[in-house]
Design an enzyme around this catalytic site. Structure first.
Site: not given
Length: 562
Positions: A50, A217
């Site tokens: 991420d 997301e």
């Protein structure tokens, strides 16, 4: 020099005592800078999942998820987006108010952070799926960072990213964890105070992706030419794609465009990352991850272009449909200068008084777990007893680092010194080399009734509470000598992987009494990833009993090699 177990290596604890500005390491096993003006992906072949990046002047700073591993929130630096150095962490120790429970909390805590620069300070925001949105800031990205602030208490909010607008108002875009929120595939927005320390009003859904973008997301919000852009991955961690949302109003409604997917490449699930430009503003780039199963989520760099219609295309677009696909090799970003090769630290010679930056524990560390002896260049790991631990999986004192590439060898020179009480060696202590994921395997020196043994153990389904099983044990004729422990990691999956499941690897252990001739021990171990992280390799020392003192494992060096 004392015969203590001295683990020397170019950087396992990131040189047990180097300053934050230590010279950059060059990887022994993976080099993205091809030296001819081009680079190859991944630019970081390690589990910096991420990733988010911000440019400040000529400098780029990256952070990534760290979950329960401490120190947390890694901070990396680059000048050209290809060569990266790990310069520190924003969380040295997790405070109680930012923990959902006692250690070890596999997969909890720090999810998908965002790093931004505002009013002369660097900010990092992250979502804890159980507690809410946290923030820390600093004027020096190498640290120290200020204590964590709970900006917005909530359950289920993840993947948070701040935006300070021109009118002085501030916002946080975010995703939702279905496991906690009870719903996913939506993007939310919440306003916060201009100082970034607390939320204002209620959280609000601004995009529903259930129909066309399931599991959307990872929101990263930007503003460009009067438009609010939210870069959001969809489709799942290992098989998804990259979407971009845009609106003239921060609260929506938002249009959506698919701007990158796997296409005809071998890069599965390319998404979730950061848009940055070069210092002159002429080039745009996107950094994202690829999920490689036991190797974790590694970092790729893609060219990016803004089209006349106001939408970006990430990667290359061979068919001109506005949807890019990843590149494996490409020219390096034109940042106006050429920089030396640099990679996150791997090996360690333990030459200082602090642990190296590449090392992490499974939870908050204790000063009683280790001692960096700068005068001898030795790391001493004291054995530690965790009363409720079913196996090493439940112990916080595992000193581990990320896999640095698909194929590599980790070797440590060690000496084991179990506790002696009333002239007798106490049994039940062991220390050595570890490969840790949901399952784990170790090669350790262990004290037993009739002497010191070198033991390979394995634990399949360690995350389910399984007990470790002995694979092979060898009694040492001279337990006082230095021992060389080695594990070789080899990729065994498909040659052209197209999904997370194609990435498979095995670990093979061996040992040496002279550092030259190595003997295999046990059998190959099938490596699995951990909870939201890749597998890790490193060191440990533990015991099965509580006492007022302990034995230890001395590590002379730890070295990563091909």
């Amino acid at each position: 020099m004392k015969n203590y177990l001295k683990l020397s290596a170019l950087s396992l604890l990131a040189l047990c005592a180097t300053a934050p500005s230590a010279l950059a390491d060059v990887s022994a096993v993976h080099q993205p800078d091809l030296g001819n003006g081009k680079y190859k992906n991944p630019v970081i072949d390690a589990d910096y999942s991420d990733p988010d990046v911000v440019r400040v002047g000529n400098d780029y700073y990256m952070t990534a998820s760290s979950f329960n591993n401490i120190p947390g929130l890694p901070v990396l630096h680059s000048n050209d987006l290809v060569n990266w150095t790990l310069i520190g962490h924003a969380i040295a120790e997790m405070p109680e108010y930012a923990q959902v429970g006692p250690d070890v909390q596999h997969g909890n805590a720090v999810w998908a952070p965002a790093i931004r620069y505002h009013n002369g300070e660097y900010y990092i925001y992250y979502g804890d799926p159980d507690l809410g949105i946290f923030m820390t800031k600093t004027k020096n990205p190498a640290g120290p960072w200020e204590p964590l602030v709970l900006v917005h208490p909530a359950k289920g909010i993840i993947d948070t990213c701040p935006l300070w607008d021109e009118d002085g108002r501030a916002y946080i875009a975010h995703g939702y964890a279905g496991s906690r929120a009870g719903v996913k595939s939506i993007i939310g927005m919440i306003e916060m105070t201009p100082d970034g320390k607390s939320s204002i009003g209620q959280d609000r859904i601004i995009y529903d992706g259930h129909i066309e973008n399931e599991t959307i997301e990872g929101a990263k919000i930007y503003k460009r030419d009067g438009w609010y852009y939210i870069f959001s991955p969809a489709g799942g961690v290992s098989t998804g794609w990259q979407e971009v949302l845009r609106s003239k109003n921060v609260w929506g409604p938002y249009e959506v465009m698919n701007v990158m997917d796997q296409g005809n490449t071998d890069i599965n699930g390319p998404h979730q990352g950061a848009w940055v430009d070069t210092p002159d503003g002429r080039e745009d780039w996107f950094l994202h991850f690829q999920d490689k199963g036991p190797y974790g989520r590694v970092v790729h760099l893609q060219p990016m272009e803004w089209k006349e219609n106001g939408w970006p295309v990430i990667g290359v677009d061979p068919d001109g449909d506005g949807r890019g696909e990843p590149v494996m090799t490409y020219r390096k970003p034109n940042v106006g200068a050429t920089y030396e090769k640099a990679n996150p630290q791997e090996s360690d010679e333990f030459g200082g008084i602090e642990l190296g930056k590449q090392w992490q524990w499974n939870g908050n560390p204790s000063a009683l777990w280790y001692f960096c002896e700068a005068s001898t260049g030795t790391l001493r790991l004291f054995s530690h007893h965790t009363p409720d631990a079913k196996s090493h999986y439940d112990e916080a004192n595992m000193l581990l680092q990320k896999f640095p590439s698909e194929n590599f060898t980790a070797t440590a020179k060690v000496k084991f010194c179990p506790r002696v009480k009333n002239g007798k060696v106490m049994t039940g202590e062991k220390g050595g080399l570890m490969v840790m994921g949901y399952d784990y395997a170790d090669l350790a020196l262990e004290s037993r009734e009739d002497g010191i043994y070198l033991v390979e153990g394995e634990n399949y389904k360690a995350d389910k509470g399984a007990a470790e099983k002995e694979v092979e044990a060898v009694k040492l004729a001279n337990p006082d000598q230095d021992i060389y422990l080695r594990v070789s990691i080899r990729m065994t999956g498909a040659k052209k992987p197209k999904a997370k499941g194609d990435y498979k690897c095995e670990a093979t252990f061996s040992y040496s009494l002279d550092g030259k001739k190595f003997e295999k021990i046990g059998k190959p171990f099938n490596v699995r990833e951990g909870h939201w992280i890749g597998a890790k390799v490193g060191l440990f020392c533990s015991r099965t009993w509580a006492s007022n003192d302990s034995g230890w494992l001395d590590v002379d060096w730890f070295r990563i090699s091909k």
